[in-house]
Design a protein around this motif. Structure first.
Motif, PDB file in Angstrom:
ATOM      1  N   GLU A  65     -62.656 -40.870  -3.106  1.00 46.83           N
ATOM      2  CA  GLU A  65     -61.968 -41.255  -1.874  1.00 46.83           C
ATOM      3  C   GLU A  65     -60.484 -41.132  -2.164  1.00 46.83           C
ATOM      4  N   THR A  67     -56.146 -40.977  -0.456  1.00 38.90           N
ATOM      5  CA  THR A  67     -55.229 -41.470   0.570  1.00 38.90           C
ATOM      6  C   THR A  67     -55.052 -40.471   1.706  1.00 38.90           C
ATOM      7  N   ARG A 105     -49.183 -45.506  -0.018  1.00 44.21           N
ATOM      8  CA  ARG A 105     -50.029 -46.365   0.807  1.00 44.21           C
ATOM      9  C   ARG A 105     -51.178 -45.583   1.431  1.00 44.21           C
ATOM     10  N   VAL A 106     -52.286 -46.286   1.634  1.00 47.36           N
ATOM     11  CA  VAL A 106     -53.427 -45.711   2.331  1.00 47.36           C
ATOM     12  C   VAL A 106     -53.152 -45.858   3.826  1.00 47.36           C
ATOM     13  N   PRO A 108     -53.678 -46.134   7.884  1.00 45.73           N
ATOM     14  CA  PRO A 108     -54.697 -46.797   8.712  1.00 45.73           C
ATOM     15  C   PRO A 108     -55.815 -45.832   9.126  1.00 45.73           C
ATOM     16  N   THR A 111     -58.210 -45.570   6.186  1.00 49.23           N
ATOM     17  CA  THR A 111     -58.924 -46.830   6.018  1.00 49.23           C
ATOM     18  C   THR A 111     -59.978 -47.035   7.096  1.00 49.23           C
ATOM     19  N   THR A 112     -59.611 -46.898   8.352  1.00 47.60           N
ATOM     20  CA  THR A 112     -60.530 -47.244   9.432  1.00 47.60           C
ATOM     21  C   THR A 112     -61.576 -46.179   9.727  1.00 47.60           C
ATOM     22  N   THR A 115     -62.670 -44.251   4.731  1.00 46.61           N
ATOM     23  CA  THR A 115     -63.042 -44.938   3.486  1.00 46.61           C
ATOM     24  C   THR A 115     -63.362 -46.420   3.626  1.00 46.61           C
ATOM     25  N   MET A 116     -62.803 -47.071   4.616  1.00 44.93           N
ATOM     26  CA  MET A 116     -62.905 -48.527   4.768  1.00 44.93           C
ATOM     27  C   MET A 116     -62.252 -49.249   3.587  1.00 44.93           C
ATOM     28  N   ILE A 117     -61.346 -48.569   2.892  1.00 41.84           N
ATOM     29  CA  ILE A 117     -60.633 -49.164   1.756  1.00 41.84           C
ATOM     30  C   ILE A 117     -59.188 -49.436   2.193  1.00 41.84           C
ATOM     31  N   PRO A 118     -58.825 -50.719   2.414  1.00 38.37           N
ATOM     32  CA  PRO A 118     -57.462 -51.038   2.814  1.00 38.37           C
ATOM     33  C   PRO A 118     -56.529 -51.133   1.601  1.00 38.37           C
ATOM     34  N   ASN A 119     -55.244 -51.150   1.859  1.00 36.77           N
ATOM     35  CA  ASN A 119     -54.235 -51.222   0.798  1.00 36.77           C
ATOM     36  C   ASN A 119     -54.404 -52.451  -0.092  1.00 36.77           C
TER      37      ASN A 119
END
Length: 126
Positions: A65, A67, A105-106, A108, A111-112, A115-119
Motif C-alpha cells: 500500500e 501514499t 502524508r497519506v 484523504p 485513505t478513504t 487503503t483505509m490507512i490514515p496518517n
C-alpha cells in the motif's frame, strides 16, 4: 506524461525473459519457429523445466500500500507478504503485515477509497 510502469527495470519482466530464454523454441502447427508462446498444447512447466521439483516450490506474493500512484514521489505505507505452499494454500506462519512511516502524508483519497490507512496509523511506524 503521466506516471506509469517502468519496463526497463521491471523484475517481473526480467524474470519472464529469463524463463523464456530457458524454454526451447518449438515449431507450431504451421512449421514455423514460434518460441515459447507456441508450446505444444498441454505442455506443463514440469515438462519444460524438468530440473525443478515443482512439488516443493513455494510462492510469495507482496501486497504493498502506498501514499499514491507515483513510483518516484510516493512512499510505501504497508508491506504484507503472503507465502503460499506448493498446493496454493497460505502457509499460516508465512505471512505478516508491517506498517511503514512515509516521508509524506497519506492523502484523504488514498485513505478513504483505497487503503483505509490514515496518517495517525503510520506516524509512529518504523
Amino acid at each position: 506524461m503521466g506516471e506509469g510502469h517502468d519496463r526497463r527495470n521491471c523484475p517481473a519482466l526480467r524474470a519472464t525473459q529469463a524463463i523464456n530464454l530457458a524454454i526451447p523454441a518449438v515449431e507450431n502447427r504451421n512449421g514455423v519457429d514460434g518460441g515459447p508462446s507456441s508450446l505444444p498444447i498441454g505442455a506443463t512447466m514440469q515438462e519444460i523445466s524438468p530440473n525443478i521439483n515443482w512439488d516443493q516450490v513455494c510462492y510469495v506474493f507482496f501486497d504493498l500500500e502506498t501514499t499514491g500512484g507515483s513510483r518516484t514521489s510516493d512512499n510505501i505505507i504497508e508491506l504484507a507478504p503472503k507465502v503460499l505452499g506448493p498446493d496454493g494454500i497460505a502457509i499460516e506462519d508465512g505471512s505478516f503485515d508491517c506498517l511503514i512511516r512515509p516521508q509524506k502524508r497519506v492523502s484523504p483519497f488514498i485513505t478513504t477509497l483505497i487503503t483505509m490507512i490514515p496518517n495517525d496509523m503510520v506516524k509512529t511506524a518504523p
